[in-house]
Design a protein around this motif. Structure first.
Motif, PDB file in Angstrom:
ATOM      1  N   THR A   1       0.855  -1.183   0.000  1.00  0.00           N
ATOM      2  CA  THR A   1       0.000   0.000   0.000  1.00  0.00           C
ATOM      3  C   THR A   1       0.886   1.226   0.000  1.00  0.00           C
ATOM      4  OG1 THR A   1      -0.156   0.006   2.414  1.00  0.00           O
ATOM      5  CG2 THR A   1      -1.898  -1.132   1.215  1.00  0.00           C
ATOM      6  N   TYR A   2       0.337   2.324  -0.453  1.00  0.00           N
ATOM      7  CA  TYR A   2       1.129   3.543  -0.549  1.00  0.00           C
ATOM      8  C   TYR A   2       0.247   4.736  -0.196  1.00  0.00           C
ATOM      9  CZ  TYR A   2      -1.256   3.730  -5.021  1.00  0.00           C
ATOM     10  OH  TYR A   2      -2.228   3.738  -5.989  1.00  0.00           O
ATOM     11  N   ASP A   3       0.885   5.834   0.060  1.00  0.00           N
ATOM     12  CA  ASP A   3       0.153   7.037   0.411  1.00  0.00           C
ATOM     13  C   ASP A   3       0.709   8.202  -0.398  1.00  0.00           C
ATOM     14  OD1 ASP A   3      -0.376   9.095   3.362  1.00  0.00           O
ATOM     15  OD2 ASP A   3      -1.645   8.706   1.630  1.00  0.00           O
ATOM     16  N   THR A   4      -0.156   8.889  -1.119  1.00  0.00           N
ATOM     17  CA  THR A   4       0.253  10.056  -1.887  1.00  0.00           C
ATOM     18  C   THR A   4      -0.964  10.916  -2.163  1.00  0.00           C
ATOM     19  OG1 THR A   4       1.346  10.810  -3.919  1.00  0.00           O
ATOM     20  CG2 THR A   4      -0.062   8.865  -4.103  1.00  0.00           C
ATOM     21  N   SER A   5      -0.724  12.196  -2.369  1.00  0.00           N
ATOM     22  CA  SER A   5      -1.797  13.100  -2.764  1.00  0.00           C
ATOM     23  C   SER A   5      -1.729  13.383  -4.271  1.00  0.00           C
ATOM     24  CB  SER A   5      -1.704  14.411  -1.985  1.00  0.00           C
ATOM     25  OG  SER A   5      -0.439  15.011  -2.207  1.00  0.00           O
ATOM     26  N   GLU A   6      -0.714  12.806  -4.928  1.00  0.00           N
ATOM     27  CA  GLU A   6      -0.558  13.003  -6.360  1.00  0.00           C
ATOM     28  C   GLU A   6      -1.565  12.154  -7.126  1.00  0.00           C
ATOM     29  OE1 GLU A   6       1.697  15.044  -7.788  1.00  0.00           O
ATOM     30  OE2 GLU A   6       2.539  15.678  -5.870  1.00  0.00           O
ATOM     31  N   ASN A   7      -1.836  12.588  -8.359  1.00  0.00           N
ATOM     32  CA  ASN A   7      -2.741  11.815  -9.205  1.00  0.00           C
ATOM     33  C   ASN A   7      -1.984  11.026 -10.267  1.00  0.00           C
ATOM     34  OD1 ASN A   7      -5.443  11.096  -9.882  1.00  0.00           O
ATOM     35  ND2 ASN A   7      -5.287  12.405 -11.688  1.00  0.00           N
ATOM     36  N   ASN A   8      -0.845  11.550 -10.677  1.00  0.00           N
ATOM     37  CA  ASN A   8      -0.030  10.869 -11.683  1.00  0.00           C
ATOM     38  C   ASN A   8       1.250  10.347 -11.045  1.00  0.00           C
ATOM     39  OD1 ASN A   8      -1.788  11.404 -13.837  1.00  0.00           O
ATOM     40  ND2 ASN A   8      -0.977  13.464 -14.007  1.00  0.00           N
ATOM     41  N   TYR A   9       1.425   9.052 -11.108  1.00  0.00           N
ATOM     42  CA  TYR A   9       2.609   8.451 -10.491  1.00  0.00           C
ATOM     43  C   TYR A   9       2.835   7.078 -11.094  1.00  0.00           C
ATOM     44  CZ  TYR A   9      -1.226   6.679  -7.591  1.00  0.00           C
ATOM     45  OH  TYR A   9      -2.411   6.140  -7.163  1.00  0.00           O
ATOM     46  N   TYR A  10       3.926   6.469 -10.696  1.00  0.00           N
ATOM     47  CA  TYR A  10       4.297   5.146 -11.189  1.00  0.00           C
ATOM     48  C   TYR A  10       4.585   4.238 -10.003  1.00  0.00           C
ATOM     49  CZ  TYR A  10       5.042   7.710 -15.547  1.00  0.00           C
ATOM     50  OH  TYR A  10       4.871   8.497 -16.658  1.00  0.00           O
ATOM     51  N   LEU A  11       4.256   2.991 -10.183  1.00  0.00           N
ATOM     52  CA  LEU A  11       4.509   1.988  -9.152  1.00  0.00           C
ATOM     53  C   LEU A  11       5.329   0.858  -9.760  1.00  0.00           C
ATOM     54  CD1 LEU A  11       0.901   2.000  -7.776  1.00  0.00           C
ATOM     55  CD2 LEU A  11       2.904   2.711  -6.456  1.00  0.00           C
TER      56      LEU A  11
ATOM     57  N   PHE B   1       7.556   3.490  -5.392  1.00  0.00           N
ATOM     58  CA  PHE B   1       6.670   4.543  -5.912  1.00  0.00           C
ATOM     59  C   PHE B   1       7.519   5.703  -6.397  1.00  0.00           C
ATOM     60  CE2 PHE B   1       3.062   7.512  -5.605  1.00  0.00           C
ATOM     61  CZ  PHE B   1       3.714   8.709  -5.374  1.00  0.00           C
ATOM     62  N   THR B   2       7.058   6.365  -7.473  1.00  0.00           N
ATOM     63  CA  THR B   2       7.653   7.628  -7.856  1.00  0.00           C
ATOM     64  C   THR B   2       6.631   8.474  -8.593  1.00  0.00           C
ATOM     65  OG1 THR B   2       9.571   8.698  -8.891  1.00  0.00           O
ATOM     66  CG2 THR B   2       8.516   6.948 -10.137  1.00  0.00           C
ATOM     67  N   ASN B   3       6.842   9.778  -8.592  1.00  0.00           N
ATOM     68  CA  ASN B   3       6.061  10.645  -9.466  1.00  0.00           C
ATOM     69  C   ASN B   3       7.019  11.547 -10.222  1.00  0.00           C
ATOM     70  OD1 ASN B   3       6.556  13.128  -8.014  1.00  0.00           O
ATOM     71  ND2 ASN B   3       5.086  12.401  -6.501  1.00  0.00           N
ATOM     72  N   LEU B   4       6.515  12.192 -11.242  1.00  0.00           N
ATOM     73  CA  LEU B   4       7.391  12.958 -12.121  1.00  0.00           C
ATOM     74  C   LEU B   4       7.908  14.230 -11.458  1.00  0.00           C
ATOM     75  CD1 LEU B   4       5.587  12.518 -15.551  1.00  0.00           C
ATOM     76  CD2 LEU B   4       7.609  11.349 -14.678  1.00  0.00           C
ATOM     77  N   ASN B   5       7.276  14.637 -10.364  1.00  0.00           N
ATOM     78  CA  ASN B   5       7.755  15.840  -9.680  1.00  0.00           C
ATOM     79  C   ASN B   5       9.020  15.571  -8.898  1.00  0.00           C
ATOM     80  OD1 ASN B   5       5.609  17.386 -10.611  1.00  0.00           O
ATOM     81  ND2 ASN B   5       4.300  16.775  -8.904  1.00  0.00           N
ATOM     82  N   THR B   6       9.058  14.447  -8.177  1.00  0.00           N
ATOM     83  CA  THR B   6      10.206  14.182  -7.315  1.00  0.00           C
ATOM     84  C   THR B   6      11.293  13.392  -8.035  1.00  0.00           C
ATOM     85  OG1 THR B   6       9.299  12.111  -6.480  1.00  0.00           O
ATOM     86  CG2 THR B   6       8.732  14.119  -5.280  1.00  0.00           C
ATOM     87  N   ASP B   7      10.881  12.561  -8.980  1.00  0.00           N
ATOM     88  CA  ASP B   7      11.835  11.762  -9.746  1.00  0.00           C
ATOM     89  C   ASP B   7      12.756  10.936  -8.862  1.00  0.00           C
ATOM     90  OD1 ASP B   7      14.351  12.299 -12.321  1.00  0.00           O
ATOM     91  OD2 ASP B   7      12.818  10.758 -12.109  1.00  0.00           O
ATOM     92  N   LYS B   8      12.261  10.432  -7.760  1.00  0.00           N
ATOM     93  CA  LYS B   8      13.036   9.523  -6.927  1.00  0.00           C
ATOM     94  C   LYS B   8      12.135   8.357  -6.556  1.00  0.00           C
ATOM     95  CE  LYS B   8      11.927  11.715  -2.501  1.00  0.00           C
ATOM     96  NZ  LYS B   8      12.455  12.391  -1.303  1.00  0.00           N
ATOM     97  N   LEU B   9      12.748   7.198  -6.401  1.00  0.00           N
ATOM     98  CA  LEU B   9      12.016   6.011  -5.994  1.00  0.00           C
ATOM     99  C   LEU B   9      11.911   5.963  -4.478  1.00  0.00           C
ATOM    100  CD1 LEU B   9      13.317   3.080  -8.224  1.00  0.00           C
ATOM    101  CD2 LEU B   9      10.982   3.931  -8.073  1.00  0.00           C
TER     102      LEU B   9
END
Lengths: 114, 111
Positions: free
Chosen positions: A24-34, A94-102
């Motif tokens: 499970t993961y927690d984020t407020s982002e809508n676009n991300y990668y798992l 998890f990552t999103n394009l804003n942070t660009d870190k896993l």
């Protein structure tokens, strides 16, 4: 803050059976990668499967498939027809394009028995 | 051909020494990273560089200094090594979160 939780420190399965690893993961982002990564005793980090959050269809790679539930923020990995070579640590990430870190979960150690 | 290669694979050194780990990628990726895996197998990002520019520095002691001479290389230099620095250090590269490719890791042991 974004977090990834793997609640199963260890799992075991008999050869040829099916096993499911939870994430499970927690984020407020809508676009991300798992991602699911496999780390065998050789310590190499091997990408198993990748899921884009905007895709509703669950990703599959041969014997590996995911159950992606975006509303529940759940991303489980199913391994079918388990093989001895599947014995390894499995990391959800998890990552999103804003942070660009896993961001990694704490891992699940999977043992496949003959 | 190795996509992300890091050297050395193993490094044993005494407290107080200075050491470097080298990393090179031949994938043409713009972003490179250093991750640390501790004794409990937890992986955490230390640094990321995009096209030689430092993007992420995750509260890492000043004794750790990354250097990126070009976008294909990201080296990690560690000064005044401490026992707590013992870990496996992974180099990785990526292109727009499409996939992260990891090196085979460097197991650092400080005695």
């Amino acid at each position: 803050a974004q977090t990834v939780t793997q609640s199963q420190p260890e799992m075991s399965v008999q050869e040829a059976e099916t096993v499911t690893l939870s994430c499970t993961y927690d984020t407020s982002e809508n676009n991300y990668y798992l991602f699911w990564y496999k780390q065998p005793p050789s310590r190499q980090m091997i990408l198993v499967i990748r899921q884009e959050a905007y895709k509703q269809q669950n990703a599959t790679e041969n014997r590996f498939s995911v159950n992606f539930q975006k509303a529940a923020k759940s991303f489980s990995l199913k391994i079918s027809d388990s093989q001895l070579g599947d014995t390894a640590m499995y990391f959800c990430a998890f990552t999103n394009l804003n942070t660009d870190k896993l961001i990694f979960g704490t891992g699940t150690r999977l043992q496949v028995f003959p | 051909d190795t996509a992300v290669s890091q050297t050395p694979k193993y490094l044993v050194t005494q407290m107080g020494n200075d050491k470097s780990i080298k990393c090179e990628q031949n994938l043409g990726h713009d972003t490179m990273y250093w991750y640390k895996q501790d004794s409990k197998k937890f992986l955490k990002i230390m640094f990321s560089y995009n096209n030689k520019e430092l993007i992420i520095n995750e509260t890492v002691p000043n004794r750790f200094s990354p250097k990126s001479p070009d976008k294909a290389h990201l080296n990690l230099h560690i000064n005044s090594l401490e026992l707590g620095d013992s870990a496996v250090y992974f180099c990785a590269s990526s292109q727009h979160a499409l996939g992260y490719t990891f090196g085979s890791g460097t197991r650092l042991t400080v005695v």
